[in-house]
Design a protein around this motif. Structure first.
Motif, mmCIF file in Angstrom:
data_model
loop_
_atom_site.group_PDB
_atom_site.id
_atom_site.type_symbol
_atom_site.label_atom_id
_atom_site.label_comp_id
_atom_site.label_asym_id
_atom_site.label_seq_id
_atom_site.Cartn_x
_atom_site.Cartn_y
_atom_site.Cartn_z
ATOM 1 N N UNK A 119 0.818 -1.230 0.000
ATOM 2 C CA UNK A 119 0.000 0.000 0.000
ATOM 3 C C UNK A 119 0.843 1.268 0.000
ATOM 4 N N UNK A 120 2.169 1.132 -0.169
ATOM 5 C CA UNK A 120 3.016 2.314 -0.318
ATOM 6 C C UNK A 120 3.793 2.720 0.922
ATOM 7 N N UNK A 121 3.429 2.186 2.088
ATOM 8 C CA UNK A 121 4.106 2.623 3.319
ATOM 9 C C UNK A 121 5.585 2.258 3.305
ATOM 10 N N UNK A 122 5.902 1.010 3.006
ATOM 11 C CA UNK A 122 7.316 0.610 3.009
ATOM 12 C C UNK A 122 8.059 1.171 1.795
ATOM 13 N N UNK A 172 12.391 4.600 0.132
ATOM 14 C CA UNK A 172 12.817 5.738 -0.701
ATOM 15 C C UNK A 172 13.529 6.789 0.164
ATOM 16 N N UNK A 173 12.986 7.025 1.357
ATOM 17 C CA UNK A 173 13.632 7.987 2.266
ATOM 18 C C UNK A 173 15.026 7.499 2.688
ATOM 19 N N UNK A 174 15.165 6.195 2.844
ATOM 20 C CA UNK A 174 16.464 5.639 3.244
ATOM 21 C C UNK A 174 17.392 5.411 2.042
ATOM 22 N N UNK A 175 16.864 5.669 0.836
ATOM 23 C CA UNK A 175 17.623 5.475 -0.409
ATOM 24 C C UNK A 175 18.100 4.029 -0.582
ATOM 25 N N UNK A 220 14.209 -0.977 -3.924
ATOM 26 C CA UNK A 220 13.329 -2.113 -3.622
ATOM 27 C C UNK A 220 12.626 -2.540 -4.908
ATOM 28 N N UNK A 221 12.149 -3.790 -4.919
ATOM 29 C CA UNK A 221 11.745 -4.420 -6.176
ATOM 30 C C UNK A 221 10.333 -4.093 -6.645
ATOM 31 N N UNK A 222 9.489 -3.528 -5.781
ATOM 32 C CA UNK A 222 8.112 -3.290 -6.241
ATOM 33 C C UNK A 222 7.974 -1.862 -6.768
ATOM 34 N N UNK A 223 6.746 -1.477 -7.110
ATOM 35 C CA UNK A 223 6.507 -0.153 -7.681
ATOM 36 C C UNK A 223 6.768 0.940 -6.630
ATOM 37 N N UNK A 224 6.695 2.202 -7.028
ATOM 38 C CA UNK A 224 6.900 3.312 -6.084
ATOM 39 C C UNK A 224 5.674 3.494 -5.180
ATOM 40 N N UNK A 225 5.838 4.343 -4.151
ATOM 41 C CA UNK A 225 4.797 4.454 -3.113
ATOM 42 C C UNK A 225 3.460 4.962 -3.646
ATOM 43 N N UNK A 226 3.471 5.913 -4.593
ATOM 44 C CA UNK A 226 2.188 6.442 -5.090
ATOM 45 C C UNK A 226 1.411 5.356 -5.837
ATOM 46 N N UNK A 253 -5.655 -4.552 -9.702
ATOM 47 C CA UNK A 253 -4.258 -4.839 -10.007
ATOM 48 C C UNK A 253 -3.530 -5.110 -8.697
ATOM 49 N N UNK A 254 -2.769 -6.207 -8.673
ATOM 50 C CA UNK A 254 -1.930 -6.516 -7.506
ATOM 51 C C UNK A 254 -0.492 -6.163 -7.852
ATOM 52 N N UNK A 255 0.178 -5.452 -6.934
ATOM 53 C CA UNK A 255 1.558 -5.041 -7.227
ATOM 54 C C UNK A 255 2.577 -5.871 -6.451
ATOM 55 N N UNK A 256 2.115 -6.627 -5.446
ATOM 56 C CA UNK A 256 2.988 -7.626 -4.804
ATOM 57 C C UNK A 256 2.203 -8.943 -4.830
#
Length: 323
Positions: A88-91, A96-99, A102-108, A287-290
């Protein structure tokens, strides 16, 4: 060698399936190529779990762990968490903040696709069709007549933001609606009620494979239950037929829509989009992103049918994320 954190678990009803997915990734990744670490992200703890099942806490400040006095940082995160906080974008935002790649789509994109109503509304202007729907938020007055008038019977009552078919009911009579709504509210405070689409259900995997957006062989889903529910998905109460028994022309049409949605939303990583084809017209459900990555899950089945081994599928994700 790169240190890869495979995150699994999560805070939703899907955590058990996610642990299986994460372990499949862990077993499939080439040991000579990556140092893989199984990271359990659960409400009560974030821990690295070694092969002896010993747990080492994760430092949330920089997403590191310390084993026998040695601090371990990660070069990339492989996301195998279905549901919150991995889908759901939280992780995604946290990494992204920690640079940390990661393998899935971006948070938005994760937040948008996790919200079925918002996701379908964003694609509607592009001519992508979906079922007639009615929305409810917890606390809203339930006007059964209005709902039935709009979506008809039978209809589906679904939590807006939940996966693995938790909280979904197929409703055949108006009197069943309030019960189904209560069941859905156990999973989410927003509900989507959709008209029943009587057609062929297919699942379309789209991935970026070696830099090319690729539609995997399509799976047709024939559920023994009323619909593709939890039992059908995970307890063998369905037939999953890959490639789907649809014409080449229809496979191209539905594949193109799934790929277009992937491109329009600027997706990355895996996506698995569900459709029901009615009278030669595909209607998008979600659509499932994970998506599930267990041996029986659809994306691994589709990749295998497309000649891509699990090892290739997973290492491709890592390599693309780290580019």
């Amino acid at each position: 060698m790169k240190n890869i954190a495979i995150i699994m678990g999560g805070y939703s009803s899907e955590y058990k399936i996610s642990l299986i997915s994460g372990n499949v990734v862990y077993q499939s990744l080439e040991k000579t190529k990556y140092n893989s670490f199984r990271i359990h992200i659960l409400k009560e703890k974030w821990v690295y779990v070694d092969d002896d099942e010993t747990e080492f806490p994760i430092d949330k400040n920089d997403f590191s762990t310390t084993v026998n006095g040695n601090k371990i940082n990660f070069d990339c995160v492989f996301n195998a968490i279905h549901g919150t906080p991995g889908e759901d974008g939280l992780l995604q935002a946290y990494f992204e903040l920690l640079e940390i790649p990661q393998t899935s789509c971006d948070y938005y994109q994760a937040a948008l696709t996790f919200n079925k109503r918002d996701f379908l509304s964003v694609l509607k202007p592009y001519g992508i069709k979906s079922a007639v729907s009615y929305y409810l938020n917890k606390g809203d007055v339930i006007y059964t007549d209005q709902i039935v008038k709009k979506v008809g019977l039978p209809c589906f009552v679904k939590p807006n933001k939940a996966g693995s078919s938790f909280g979904i009911s197929k409703v055949k009579t108006a009197s069943e609606l309030p019960i189904a709504i209560e069941v859905a509210y156990k999973e989410d405070n927003e509900i989507i009620i959709e008209s029943f689409l009587d057609g062929t259900e297919v699942s379309v995997g789209v991935i970026n494979y070696k830099g090319v957006i690729t539609v995997l062989p399509i799976t047709e889903i024939v559920s023994e239950n009323e619909f593709f529910d939890y039992e059908a998905k995970y307890l063998g109460k369905s037939q999953e037929i890959t490639p789907a028994r649809i014409s080449e022309e229809m496979a191209r049409k539905v594949g193109d829509i799934a790929k277009r949605a992937y491109e329009l939303l600027k997706m990355k990583g895996f996506s698995r989009t569900e459709f029901i084809i009615v009278n030669d017209e595909p209607y998008m459900l979600e659509m499932n992103t994970v998506p599930g990555l267990t041996k029986g899950s659809l994306i691994p089945q589709q990749a295998t049918a497309g000649g891509i081994s699990l090892e290739d599928l997973f290492s491709n994700s890592i390599e693309l994320a780290m580019q």
